[in-house]
Structures are given as C-alpha cells and as structure tokens.
Design an enzyme around this catalytic site. Structure first.
Site, PDB file in Angstrom:
ATOM      1  N   SER A 144       0.836  -1.196   0.000  1.00 53.24           N
ATOM      2  CA  SER A 144       0.000   0.000   0.000  1.00 53.24           C
ATOM      3  C   SER A 144       0.869   1.243   0.000  1.00 53.24           C
ATOM      4  CB  SER A 144      -0.905   0.015   1.242  1.00 53.24           C
ATOM      5  OG  SER A 144      -1.603   1.242   1.358  1.00 53.24           O
ATOM      6  N   TYR A 157      -1.500  -0.798  10.631  1.00 55.09           N
ATOM      7  CA  TYR A 157      -1.625  -1.018   9.190  1.00 55.09           C
ATOM      8  C   TYR A 157      -0.434  -0.401   8.449  1.00 55.09           C
ATOM      9  CZ  TYR A 157      -3.626  -1.111   4.492  1.00 55.09           C
ATOM     10  OH  TYR A 157      -3.840  -1.331   3.151  1.00 55.09           O
TER      11      TYR A 157
END
Length: 266
Positions: A144, A157
C-alpha cells in the site's frame, strides 16, 4: 515473461479472493487460463466465484476456506501449498484499523499483524523453494501507499504495509536471474469492501471520488506488471502522487498531516 504459462497441473493462488482486488485478480488470472486455488474466510463467496470462473473460463478453481490470521489454519494451508506446483502466489488478504493505538483492541491488532505480515511471509516461504527448483514463478504482494510513510491513527496497518512493501521489493532484487519474480502492488484508494471491514465509513469521504481506482483496474495492472517482471505497480495517478510524497516529503510533515486526517475518522 515472468508469469508462468498455465498447465493442467500448476495453480495460481489468490488470498483474500472473496471480494475486491482478490476476486478481480482471480478473474484476471482465470482469463489467462490459470487454474486457481481461492483462499478466504467466506466459503460461500469463494464457491460462487469458483463456479462463475469455471463456467466462464473453463479452468479449475479449488476453494480453500482459511482464516489466514489463525496460525493453525495458516500452517495447514502453507504445508499443502509447499507440496503443490504453484505457478503464481498473490498475497492479497489484509485489513486495517483506524484510531489511537491505545484505544484499539489488542487482539484485533495482533490478528492484523498475523494476516498482513506473518501470513505473507509464511506463504511466500512455502511456495518459493518449489518455484526456484522449477525456475518459474510469480509472487505478488499487495502492499500500500500507506507503507511509504508514518501513519498515526493507522499505526499497525502502516507498519504492516511498510513490511509488505520492503519485503516484496527486496525479494524482487534477490530473485534476479532465477526465473522467479516478486512484484509489489502498492495501491492508494481502491473501491472495495475495505472501508466496511475497517468499520470507518468516513474513510470513503477522505479522498474525492475521482481519485479512487476500481479493484478491476488495480488487478489488471498488477497482472500485467507480474507478466513483465516489474518490481512495483502503483495503480492510478493519485497513488503515484502519494508514493512520491512518501519518498520526498519530510516524514515529520507527512506524520503530522496523516495524524490530523486519520484523527477525524474516528
């Protein structure tokens, strides 16, 4: 070409295949003739997808319900994959949490690390020796843009995706000349069920609609990138801007900006 040709014996594995990028990756690989092993927790969705892909593309699609955050379930899957002819592994499953780390549920944070980090590591280790022996294989890791800089109020995350990003790009360089390639898919905002799973409805409004990409766009670019042996695929112009910002903006600035932005979500 770094994407091995499909054969009656080999398989492409897609984790997180029940929706979003995972389902789109499965369809894209099936369209190229790859038979599949579909992995996710939601068995009913996997079976629906398997039936549709089998009918449309005349490939085989095995369904493997598995909670990859569960160490015992993950170990069984890894042992099975290690014994198979795996041509493609798409490490795609993952989820995120938002809010101050001290206010989040410790067990869910641990499960996030198990899924976003440990599962990626273990499944790659399971299939890599066979790929190297055959001198053919393609590994995709869904990272990501969140892994490019600190993410306050998205701490676990951001750290997990920093691992995924670095792991994939390091492995890509390590595998040069082996016939096996690892590609990082590093998307920004993608229209999937991700925000629903994160239970943060306001996340959809954080980025203007035109800046989002579809799961199909992300998957299409990822598969094309694997086929070309690319190190990194960043789908969409906004994700490319995020990537450049993460690389060149001082981290104290990005940390402050993201702390404010994500702090408004919860």
């Amino acid at each position: 070409m770094s994407l091995p040709a499909p054969t009656p014996r080999n398989r492409a594995v897609v984790t997180g295949a029940s929706s979003g990028i995972g389902a789109a990756l499965a369809e894209g690989l099936a369209a190229r003739g790859h038979s599949l092993i579909l992995v996710a927790r939601r068995e009913e969705r996997l079976r629906e997808l398997a039936e549709r892909l089998t009918e449309r593309y005349r490939v085989q699609a095995e369904v493997r319900p598995c909670d990859l955050a569960d160490r015992e379930e993950r170990a069984k899957l890894a042992a099975d994959l290690a014994s198979r002819d795996i041509a493609v592994l798409c490490n795609n499953a993952g989820f995120a949490t938002y809010g101050p780390l001290s206010a989040l549920t410790p067990e869910r944070e641990r499960l996030q690390v198990e899924l976003d980090v440990v599962a990626v590591h273990e499944l790659t280790l399971a299939v890599l020796p066979g790929m190297l022996e055959r001198r053919a294989g393609a590994i995709l890791v869904t990272g990501s843009t969140a892994g490019n800089q600190p993410g306050p109020n998205n701490t676990t995350y951001a750290a997990s995706k920093a691992f995924a990003n670095t792991f994939a790009e390091s492995l890509h360089a390590e595998l040069a000349g082996t016939g096996v390639c690892c590609t990082l898919l590093a998307p920004g905002p993608v229209r999937t069920e991700f925000t629903r799973a994160a239970d943060v409805p306001a996340l959809d409004r954080l980025v203007p609609g035109p800046l989002w990409v579809s799961a199909e766009q992300a998957a299409r670019q990822a598969i094309a990138g694997m086929a070309r042996g690319r190190r990194r695929v960043v789908p969409g112009p906004f994700a490319k801007v995020q990537t450049a910002g993460g690389q060149y903006t001082p981290r104290w600035i990005t940390a402050r900006l993201l702390r404010t932005a994500y702090g408004r979500l919860t």
